[in-house]
Structures are given as structure tokens and as C-alpha cells.
Write an enzyme that holds these catalytic residues in place. Structure first.
Site, PDB file in Angstrom:
ATOM      1  N   HIS A  54      12.169  61.882  58.124  1.00 15.95           N
ATOM      2  CA  HIS A  54      13.218  60.903  57.142  1.00 15.95           C
ATOM      3  C   HIS A  54      12.017  59.049  57.346  1.00 15.95           C
ATOM      4  O   HIS A  54      12.312  58.735  57.024  1.00 15.95           O
ATOM      5  CB  HIS A  54      13.508  60.410  58.321  1.00 15.95           C
ATOM      6  CG  HIS A  54      15.163  60.659  57.343  1.00 15.95           C
ATOM      7  ND1 HIS A  54      15.816  61.912  56.718  1.00 15.95           N
ATOM      8  CD2 HIS A  54      15.816  59.958  56.792  1.00 15.95           C
ATOM      9  CE1 HIS A  54      16.580  62.304  56.815  1.00 15.95           C
ATOM     10  NE2 HIS A  54      16.791  60.996  56.316  1.00 15.95           N
ATOM     11  N   ASP A  79      15.741  55.813  51.607  1.00 13.91           N
ATOM     12  CA  ASP A  79      16.298  56.873  50.778  1.00 13.91           C
ATOM     13  C   ASP A  79      15.817  57.767  50.067  1.00 13.91           C
ATOM     14  O   ASP A  79      14.777  57.967  49.728  1.00 13.91           O
ATOM     15  CB  ASP A  79      17.181  55.883  49.792  1.00 13.91           C
ATOM     16  CG  ASP A  79      18.792  56.298  48.901  1.00 13.91           C
ATOM     17  OD1 ASP A  79      18.732  57.453  49.600  1.00 13.91           O
ATOM     18  OD2 ASP A  79      18.620  56.012  47.722  1.00 13.91           O
ATOM     19  N   ASN A 103      15.332  60.928  51.267  1.00  7.16           N
ATOM     20  CA  ASN A 103      14.483  61.880  51.597  1.00  7.16           C
ATOM     21  C   ASN A 103      14.962  63.707  51.633  1.00  7.16           C
ATOM     22  O   ASN A 103      14.469  64.500  51.203  1.00  7.16           O
ATOM     23  CB  ASN A 103      15.005  61.520  52.853  1.00  7.16           C
ATOM     24  CG  ASN A 103      14.280  60.273  53.424  1.00  7.16           C
ATOM     25  OD1 ASN A 103      12.656  60.045  53.436  1.00  7.16           O
ATOM     26  ND2 ASN A 103      14.514  59.119  53.884  1.00  7.16           N
TER      27      ASN A 103
END
Length: 493
Positions: free
Chosen positions: A315, A319, A321
Site C-alpha cells: 500500500h 489512495d 492502491n
């Protein structure tokens, strides 16, 4: 405690590792055998109680390679104990593997009473694991053939399901199917794949992309065929192209802790916490190197599953991912030159249909990883995060579930999604031809009615009949239904 091998090490040393899928236990059996989800061990075969090295060597011999446990255990075994065992069996396969790994994990050289001789032995048994061409260590005559390095390595077991999927030769079947289509039909099918791969990749994230966002993502999917090597700059570019909010656009891999949250309030709602920023950057360097190297050295779909799930578990952005992880499936396949003629496997379409299975696959990693974090709620979505585990849970992970799911979705993408769309397009063309031969109907109205009829099992709904009653004669509705039902009946198994 009747545990043996890895399970004994995990419990006795209180290691920060995930629960074992098949723990070894002493049971009243006469030979080592699998009983359900347990590896049953005869009492006279088990190592002596409290024999740390004995349990480790037993595990290497009978349970394969668990790098997370080995990396945490080997530094706790005195060098003298390993050297004494090596002196007794200087060419022993499992003591050589143990010594090789201990030196790699600690940087401390062990003393050899005499040079190790004999053939090179693979660290991972190729009969049990998917492996890469190895790197040989002449000192211990051990070949490291893991998928990655001893800083970041994914393991993929050759389960019966994965072996069967690999033997199915999904990518060759995909190419053969696409090449069998007429040129115009091939173009239309591939265009459908790009559009719906985009829509469903966003839909998995509970988003509906705007026309502009969808167009940009389709462009990215097409650019995957360029095989651009993975780098931080390239991944940042991809992330920026999939995000609308400028405040969420990254300039680099994240420098703060992120997390995933479910519907519950407070710390109980935090469902997954990826590695901290420093470890994230280190692991991303490893993952990018693997992503640039592995597609040409192992089965491309296996590589795609590892890179996709590995990315989402790390990750690296705050945002975007999820979408990028699925994009990386296509990128990996293109790096391997596995998709010709602009072909794209609509795996996100298949994943959307199997969303529960997708979530369950992700949770096989995210749930046990969550147990190694102490989360405290401050207020209004603010938390403190303390990692209580060991970095090896992120470094050395079991990619078997993710690879199996990727293979299954690729198989479904070709055998269900693409084939169904091809049949849909063929039916559409035949109905258009039949209606145009008998009636004069505006093209846009006819196109809409046929698509609605085919998606409604050969029926033009009353609402659609009312909607088009002033531009389409009543008998045309009936004729569209008649032709559509005839075609659908022909195609029933």
C-alpha cells in the site's frame, strides 16, 4: 504441547508470524502423514523436547521453507550449535540450508571444519513450490531459487489447484481465442474489454468513474503494452492519473502511516495496516525489482498475482492502491510479452463478479497482519499505530492464495467474460441485420432496444416499449424479441 517443527518454534519462541495452515503435531500414527489440516508426526520421529535446532532441521526436512519463521529463529540459535551439527554431517542438506540462511540473515560467518562438497541443493523444492532460476552460493552449495530475494520473497505452493490452472495454459488459450475472431469482431471485443475492465476496477472500489477519468484509465491500460519498467516515478504517474482529487495525488511513496477501515467505529474499525513508511519504501524497491525481472523468469500469471497482491499489501500510496494493483496484472503480463495485438484480459470484470472471493483472498493476509498492530483511537478518524510484530511478516509472505485467485480470474476472463461478450456482439449484429432487412428503424433507437433486449433475456420491457412508442412501430418490438429469443434458444447448452 504436541507441536513439532515450525509450530513448535512459533509457540516456544513466541514468534511474530501468521498461524500455520498445516501445523505439525505428534499423534498416534506410524508414519508422517497429513490428516485434515494437520501434519501428523509419529512420536518416535519428533525431535527431542526443547531441541531448538532439532525442530528447525525437522521443519526444513518435512515442512518446506517458511522464511518468516526461519529469519526470526536462526539468529537465536548459537553459532556453536550449528557448527557442531555441521561437523557431524558436513554435507547434510538441511544443515547446509540452515547455515546458508543464518549467514544471510545475521551477516555472521559460521566456521566450516571442512569445505562443503556435493551437488548444489535448491532452497525451495521445485516439486513443492513455484521457483525462479536460482542464484548459487558456492560456500554452502545451496541455490537460492525463491521468488525474490532474502530481503523480500513470496512463496507459491504447487497446490493441486494451481498446478491444474498452470497446465490449462490460460494465456495461450486467450491468444488462440482472440486470433480466431474476425478482425472487426476482435477489435470490438478488445475495446469492450478495455472499457469494462476500467468500469469494474473502479466499481470494486465503490466508485463510478467520470468519462474523463475512464478515458485516462483506458489510456493507461493501453500503455501497459509498452512494458515500461516499474519505478517510483512511473508508479506516481499512474497514481496521479487515476485520482481526481489533487490533494490525494502523490509526489512519492507515502511518508506517513495509512490504514484501511471497515464500518465499525474507532480502533475496531481498522481492518488492515500496511508496513510503516520506511519499511514500505524498502519493500517497494524490492517489489519493483521483482516486477521488472520475474515476468520473464516464471509463469507470467504467477508473476502478475505476486506483483498485484504484493503491491496492495504494501500500500505505497494514501489512495489509489487497489486500482493500481489490478493495473499491475496487465503491466506484468505485458512485460512478459504475453498479450499480443493489444489484448487485455478483463480480470477486474471477473473479480467484480467474484468480489466476495476477492475479499476473502485479501483477508488471508490482512487479518493476521492486523493482529500485530496496537491501534488507539484519538478522535475523528485519527489514530496512533504501534507495530508489535516483526518486519518478516511483510517481507516473507505466502502468495499462494493470491496467485490461485489471479489464475482463476484470468481463466474466467477468457472463458466467460470475453466469450460471452463475443456471443453478445454476434447476436447483436444478427438482430440488426434481420430488423434492417424487414423494417426502417432509426439506428440509435434500434441499437438501444437490441442491447436492452439481449440483457433482459430476449424481452423488450413494457417501459422500453412506452419509451419508444412514438418512434418505433409495435411490430418491431415483437420482431426484435422473436429474433433474440430464437438466437438465445439456439445457444442453450
Amino acid at each position: 504441547m504436541n507441536f513439532v517443527g515450525y509450530a513448535w518454534l512459533r509457540e516456544s519462541l513466541k514468534l511474530s508470524v501468521f498461524p500455520l495452515r498445516r501445523p505439525a503435531k505428534v499423534q498416534p500414527v506410524t508414519r508422517i502423514k497429513r490428516i485434515g489440516e494437520t501434519l501428523a508426526i509419529p512420536p518416535n520421529t519428533a525431535p527431542l523436547p526443547d531441541d531448538l535446532l532439532g525442530h528447525l532441521l525437522f521443519a526444513l526436512k518435512h515442512e518446506g521453507i517458511n522464511l518468516a519463521i526461519l529469519a526470526q529463529t536462526l539468529p537465536q540459535i548459537p553459532a556453536a550449535a550449528l557448527e557442531a551439527e555441521l561437523q557431524k554431517a558436513p554435507n547434510g542438506i538441511y544443515i547446509r540450508k540452515a547455515c546458508f540462511l543464518r549467514e544471510a540473515f545475521t551477516g555472521e560467518d559460521l566456521r566450516q571444519h571442512m569445505p562443503v562438497r556435493g551437488t548444489f541443493v535448491p532452497l525451495f523444492d521445485p516439486q513443492l513450490y513455484v521457483t525462479m532460476p536460482g542464484e548459487r552460493n558456492s560456500r554452502w552449495r545451496v541455490e537460492f531459487n525463491g521468488i525474490g530475494t532474502l530481503a523480500y520473497c513470496a512463496t507459491v505452493e504447487r497446490t493441486p489447484e494451481i498446478v491444474a490452472l498452470l497446465e490449462h495454459d490460460i494465456l495461450a488459450r486467450a491468444q488462440k481465442f482472440i486470433q480466431s475472431l474476425p478482425s472487426e469482431m476482435m477489435d470490438r471485443t478488445i475495446n469492450w474489454a478495455y472499457l469494462h475492465e476500467t468500469k469494474d476496477s473502479f466499481a470494486i472500489e465503490k466508485e463510478s468513474p467520470s468519462e474523463d477519468k475512464a478515458r485516462k484509465f483506458i489510456q493507461l491500460l493501453r500503455q501497459a503494452h509498452e512494458g515500461i519498467p516499474l519505478s517510483e516515478d512511473y508508479l506516481v504517474h499512474l497514481q496521479n492519473a487515476t485520482i481526481s482529487n489533487p490533494f490525494d495525488m502523490a509526489a512519492a511513496f507515502r511518508h506517513s502511516q495509512n490504514h484501511l477501515a471497515g464500518p465499525l467505529q474507532g480502533a475496531a474499525g481498522v481492518t488492515y495496516i500496511p508496513p510503516g513508511p520506511d519499511l514500505c519504501r524498502e519493500l517497494m524497491e524490492q517489489l519493483m525489482e521483482l516486477g521488472n525481472d520475474a515476468p520473464a523468469r516464471i509463469d507470467p500469471l504467477v508473476a502478475a498475482g505476486i506483483i498485484s497482491f504484493g503491491f496492495v499489501f504494501i500500500h505505497p500510496f494514501m489512495d489509489g492502491n487497489g486500482r493500481l494493483s489490478r493495473f499491475l496484472i496487465h503491466h506484468t503480463l505485458c512485460r512478459a510479452d504475453a498479450l499480443e495485438n493489444g489484448l487485455l484480459l478483463p480480470v477486474s470484470v471477473a473479480m467484480k463478479r467474484e468480489e466476495r472471493q476477492y475479499l476473502q483472498t485479501l483477508e488471508q493476509f490482512s487479518r493476521p497482519a492486523r493482529e500485530f498492530w496496537d491501534v488507539r483511537w484519538i478522535d475523528h478518524g485519527r489514530f496512533t499505530f504501534e507495530f508489535t510484530g516483526d518486519s518478516t511478516i511483510y517481507r516473507f509472505w505466502d502468495a499462494t492464495p493470491g496467485v490461485r485467485f489471479t489464475l482463476e480470474m484470468a481463466k474466467r476472463a477468457i472463458e466467460v467474460e470475453l466469450r460471452e461478450e463475443t456471443v453478445f456482439l454476434e447476436n447483436y449484429d444478427r438482430i440488426v441485420h434481420a430488423v434492417n432487412a424487414a423494417y426502417d428503424v432509426r439506428g440509435s433507437d434500434l441499437a438501444n432496444l437490441i442491447m436492452m433486449c439481449l440483457t433482459n433475456n430476449g424481452t423488450v420491457s413494457n417501459n422500453r416499449r412506452k419509451q419508444y412508442q412514438y418512434s418505433v412501430p409495435t411490430e418491431v418490438f415483437d420482431y426484435i424479441e422473436e429474433v433474440a429469443r430464437s438466437l438465445l434458444d439456439e445457444q442453450q447448452p
